[in-house]
Write an enzyme that holds these catalytic residues in place. Structure first.
Site, PDB file in Angstrom:
ATOM      1  N   HIS A  20       0.817  -1.229   0.000  1.00 38.30           N
ATOM      2  CA  HIS A  20       0.000   0.000   0.000  1.00 38.30           C
ATOM      3  C   HIS A  20       0.841   1.266   0.000  1.00 38.30           C
ATOM      4  CE1 HIS A  20      -4.453   0.863   1.031  1.00 38.30           C
ATOM      5  NE2 HIS A  20      -4.422  -0.019   0.043  1.00 38.30           N
ATOM      6  N   HIS A  80      -6.593  -3.735 -11.050  1.00 38.62           N
ATOM      7  CA  HIS A  80      -6.930  -3.446  -9.660  1.00 38.62           C
ATOM      8  C   HIS A  80      -8.441  -3.289  -9.546  1.00 38.62           C
ATOM      9  CE1 HIS A  80      -7.328  -0.438  -6.267  1.00 38.62           C
ATOM     10  NE2 HIS A  80      -6.525  -1.313  -5.696  1.00 38.62           N
TER      11      HIS A  80
END
Length: 382
Positions: free
Chosen positions: A185, A285
């Site tokens: 992340h 994604h």
């Protein structure tokens, strides 16, 4: 045929849908959103409506270029997400008019199925292992989990050990029966990423995602040079021009454009082709809703380099609605052995429950990602 109206619906858990109506009654659906910035993207959608009302929805390429270029200032997460959702809806309309799924309009299938992977939440190794066991019971064997919590620019060995310990216990519990990627992340600095990657190598993760932020993309080739683990990134890149730079620099093994952030189907198909030219895999994604997932699947089924597809069923963000709660044709999204099959209905292939959308949009929350801070009080990457 002319575009007559564009309506947006902010929805739980953190999604936004849009509907494009035409004078011939054909409707297209899209999903434009930046998680925690839905209202801002919504405003951008309605600004773009000035370019769209009264225009022919079949001219997708021209309308895309108008939205991208006519305003002089361009790009970035907000505008490209607004364009993405509009683009999805235009493809949905085109497919419905021509009575064909979008993948058929793009040249037809290159595969018969695509592997899906599932997110696994949990803060403790035992919770992660329990989550994997439950998902294996419904056919998944490929997963993604958070690689670490917040980490300082130069952090201590305890933080490294905590991240590695979780991965070690997962590999010990399941051996080679499962595969898993680790999503950092962008929480990790380049110096700490070097340390973590070295420590994680023995456990053979399928990939490491966003080991550093996209703003530090110059480190991707440097990190890749020191590891055999594939490095993935792309959810915070928003056009082929941003992907061009990272492809040219090297280092990424997997590109992860988001079909609701990076200009939609039109732009992401170009990004997929660019990746193939560099022998880089594609894994869109998609921790979002059903329209975004449908758009991803159409790209997967026409892109030879697509390797697997993220989906949000059961993801820890889904509070107030699940992946298929707004979909009537749920059976078309069913998986067989952890694989999606092509969506075969015209357009995107999603039959939206509009009444439910309207009802839940009346009380949609303004989702915000958590604000994390380090022990010293400074803001941490979430």
């Amino acid at each position: 045929m002319k575009i007559t109206h564009i309506t947006t619906y902010r929805l739980p858990p953190r999604w936004m849908f849009l509907k494009i109506e035409t004078d011939e009654g054909v409707v297209g659906w899209g999903e434009p959103v930046i998680e925690s910035r839905a209202r801002t993207v919504e405003a951008a959608v309605h600004e773009f409506a000035d370019y769209l009302i009264g225009k022919d929805p079949a001219r997708i390429n021209d309308l895309w270029q108008v939205m991208y270029r006519a305003g002089f200032y361009r790009g970035g997460p907000i505008m490209m997400s607004a364009i993405a959702g509009i683009d999805q809806a235009l493809w949905d309309i085109k497919g419905k008019v021509l009575n064909a799924p979008v993948w058929q309009l793009m040249g037809g299938l290159v595969r018969d199925k695509i592997k899906a992977y599932s997110w696994v939440g949990g803060d403790r190794p035992a919770d992660v292992i329990d989550g994997i066991e439950k998902l294996r019971g419904i056919g998944f064997d490929t997963f993604k989990l958070n690689g670490c919590e917040e980490m300082g620019v130069i952090d201590n060995s305890r933080a490294v050990d905590a991240a590695v310990n979780t991965v070690a216990q997962i590999r010990e519990a399941f051996g080679s029966e499962i595969e898993f990627g680790l999503d950092f992340h962008g929480r990790v600095s380049a110096p700490m990423a070097k340390v973590l990657i070295k420590e994680l190598e023995p456990y053979r993760p399928l990939f490491i995602e966003e080991p550093v932020l996209a703003e530090q993309a110059e480190y991707y080739p440097r990190l890749a040079a020191q590891t055999h683990i594939p490095i993935a990134a792309g959810e915070r890149m928003f056009s082929r021009f941003e992907f061009k730079r990272v492809l040219d620099a090297g280092g990424l093994a997997i590109l992860q454009p988001d079909l609701s952030h990076a200009g939609g189907i039109t732009e992401c198909y170009k990004i997929a082709g660019m990746a193939e030219a560099y022998d880089v895999a594609l894994a869109p994604h998609c921790p979002l809703g059903p329209i975004a997932l449908a758009a991803c699947l159409h790209i997967d089924f026409v892109s030879r380099n697509a390797v697997f597809q993220e989906q949000s069923m059961g993801i820890h963000y889904n509070k107030g609605a699940e992946l298929l709660d707004f979909v009537k044709n749920k059976e078309d999204f069913s998986m067989d052995g952890g694989f999606f099959k092509p969506l075969t209905k015209p357009g995107l292939g999603v039959d939206i429950d509009e009444a439910r959308v309207i009802e839940l949009s009346k009380s949609a929350p303004d989702w915000r990602n958590p604000l994390w801070r380090h022990a010293d009080g400074s803001v941490a990457e979430w």
